[in-house]
Design a protein around this motif. Sequence first.
Motif, short mmCIF file in Angstrom:
data_model
loop_
_atom_site.label_atom_id
_atom_site.label_comp_id
_atom_site.label_asym_id
_atom_site.label_seq_id
_atom_site.Cartn_x
_atom_site.Cartn_y
_atom_site.Cartn_z
N GLY A 1 64.75 92.79 9.62
CA GLY A 1 64.21 93.01 10.96
C GLY A 1 64.84 92.23 12.09
N ASP A 2 65.94 91.50 11.82
CA ASP A 2 66.61 90.78 12.89
C ASP A 2 67.46 91.77 13.67
OD1 ASP A 2 68.16 89.25 14.59
OD2 ASP A 2 68.74 87.77 13.07
N VAL A 3 66.87 92.36 14.71
CA VAL A 3 67.57 93.41 15.47
C VAL A 3 68.66 92.84 16.37
CG1 VAL A 3 65.57 94.94 15.34
CG2 VAL A 3 65.85 93.49 17.34
N GLN A 4 68.69 91.53 16.55
CA GLN A 4 69.70 90.89 17.39
C GLN A 4 70.97 90.57 16.60
OE1 GLN A 4 68.35 87.22 19.17
NE2 GLN A 4 70.07 87.12 20.58
N PHE A 5 70.82 89.91 15.45
CA PHE A 5 71.98 89.46 14.68
C PHE A 5 72.09 90.09 13.30
CE2 PHE A 5 71.01 85.53 17.26
CZ PHE A 5 72.04 85.71 18.17
N GLY A 6 71.14 90.92 12.90
CA GLY A 6 71.12 91.43 11.54
C GLY A 6 71.66 92.82 11.34
N LYS A 7 72.40 93.34 12.29
CA LYS A 7 72.97 94.69 12.14
C LYS A 7 74.17 94.66 11.20
CE LYS A 7 70.71 97.17 15.37
NZ LYS A 7 70.09 98.45 15.24
N MET A 8 74.23 95.67 10.33
CA MET A 8 75.36 95.82 9.42
C MET A 8 76.64 95.84 10.23
SD MET A 8 76.34 96.06 6.34
CE MET A 8 75.21 96.77 5.17
N GLY B 1 65.90 87.90 17.13
CA GLY B 1 64.74 88.77 17.24
C GLY B 1 65.10 89.92 18.14
N SER B 2 64.15 90.36 18.93
CA SER B 2 64.40 91.43 19.89
C SER B 2 64.44 90.82 21.29
CB SER B 2 63.29 92.48 19.81
OG SER B 2 62.09 91.97 20.35
N ASP B 3 64.65 91.67 22.29
CA ASP B 3 64.64 91.19 23.67
C ASP B 3 63.21 91.17 24.25
OD1 ASP B 3 64.21 93.90 23.88
OD2 ASP B 3 65.87 94.28 25.26
N LYS B 4 62.23 91.41 23.40
CA LYS B 4 60.83 91.43 23.82
C LYS B 4 60.22 90.04 23.58
CE LYS B 4 60.74 96.29 22.55
NZ LYS B 4 61.52 96.61 23.68
N PRO B 5 59.14 89.71 24.27
CA PRO B 5 58.54 88.37 24.08
C PRO B 5 57.93 88.20 22.70
CG PRO B 5 57.19 89.72 25.56
CD PRO B 5 58.43 90.51 25.27
N ASN B 6 57.85 86.95 22.26
CA ASN B 6 57.22 86.65 20.98
C ASN B 6 55.75 87.05 21.03
OD1 ASN B 6 59.58 85.65 19.96
ND2 ASN B 6 59.05 83.52 20.28
N LEU B 7 55.16 87.22 19.84
CA LEU B 7 53.78 87.69 19.72
C LEU B 7 52.83 86.56 19.33
CD1 LEU B 7 54.70 90.83 17.64
CD2 LEU B 7 53.79 90.87 19.96
N ALA B 8 51.62 86.62 19.86
CA ALA B 8 50.58 85.68 19.45
C ALA B 8 50.14 86.05 18.04
CB ALA B 8 49.40 85.75 20.41
N ALA B 9 49.86 85.04 17.24
CA ALA B 9 49.43 85.25 15.85
C ALA B 9 48.20 86.14 15.78
CB ALA B 9 49.14 83.90 15.20
N GLU B 10 48.15 86.97 14.76
CA GLU B 10 46.98 87.81 14.46
C GLU B 10 46.65 87.61 12.98
OE1 GLU B 10 47.07 91.70 17.21
OE2 GLU B 10 48.89 91.51 15.99
N PHE B 11 46.26 86.40 12.64
CA PHE B 11 45.96 86.07 11.26
C PHE B 11 44.68 86.78 10.83
CE2 PHE B 11 48.11 81.75 12.17
CZ PHE B 11 49.37 82.32 12.06
#
Length: 182
Positions: A75-82, A93-103
């Motif tokens: 799921g590393d859409v920034q650096f994990g592309k083949m 990660g993505s260019d979107k903001p980080n997410l608050a935990a939903e434990f």
Amino acid sequence: MRKLACAFALLASPVLATELQIQIEGEGANGTVTIDLLEEVAPGHVARISELAEEGAYDGVVFHRVIDGFMAQTGDVQFGKMGGDMRRAGMGGSDKPNLAAEFSDVPFDRGVVGMARAQSPDSANSQFFIMFDAGHFLNGDYTVVGRVTDGMDVVDAIKRGEGRNGAVIGQPDVMTSVTVTD
């Protein structure tokens, strides 16, 4: 009046996906994995995964960290592309903001899908992992987003990494297509 307000709130909220279909190819795994997304458990995280999948951001992303008996991370859409610099896979990660935990109280059992994060509980972004086996030490510390409902044999075949961190050496298995279904 309260029922009416609840009805409007439901209409105003975005419709979330119910499943992801992930096509995996590589030296280890070849096939389709279906994941039931648990929008009632982690609506923000499910919305993010769905959004990135619909944008095609996950297509071509590798499984960069795979630990036998534990989990496969992608799921590393920034650096994990083949085809990219695999030494950096897992650092982005993505260019979107980080997410608050939903434990939640959903346990990390075999086939459960969780969101990867850094040290901060509120740092999940795009990366996720699929459990090969139970990992209850993660319970309450990581967000559960789904469960594999079909294709666990494909997950089990994902090329394993090496060493303590599970870094995949050589050609990693890749998510060639990630599709949102209703």
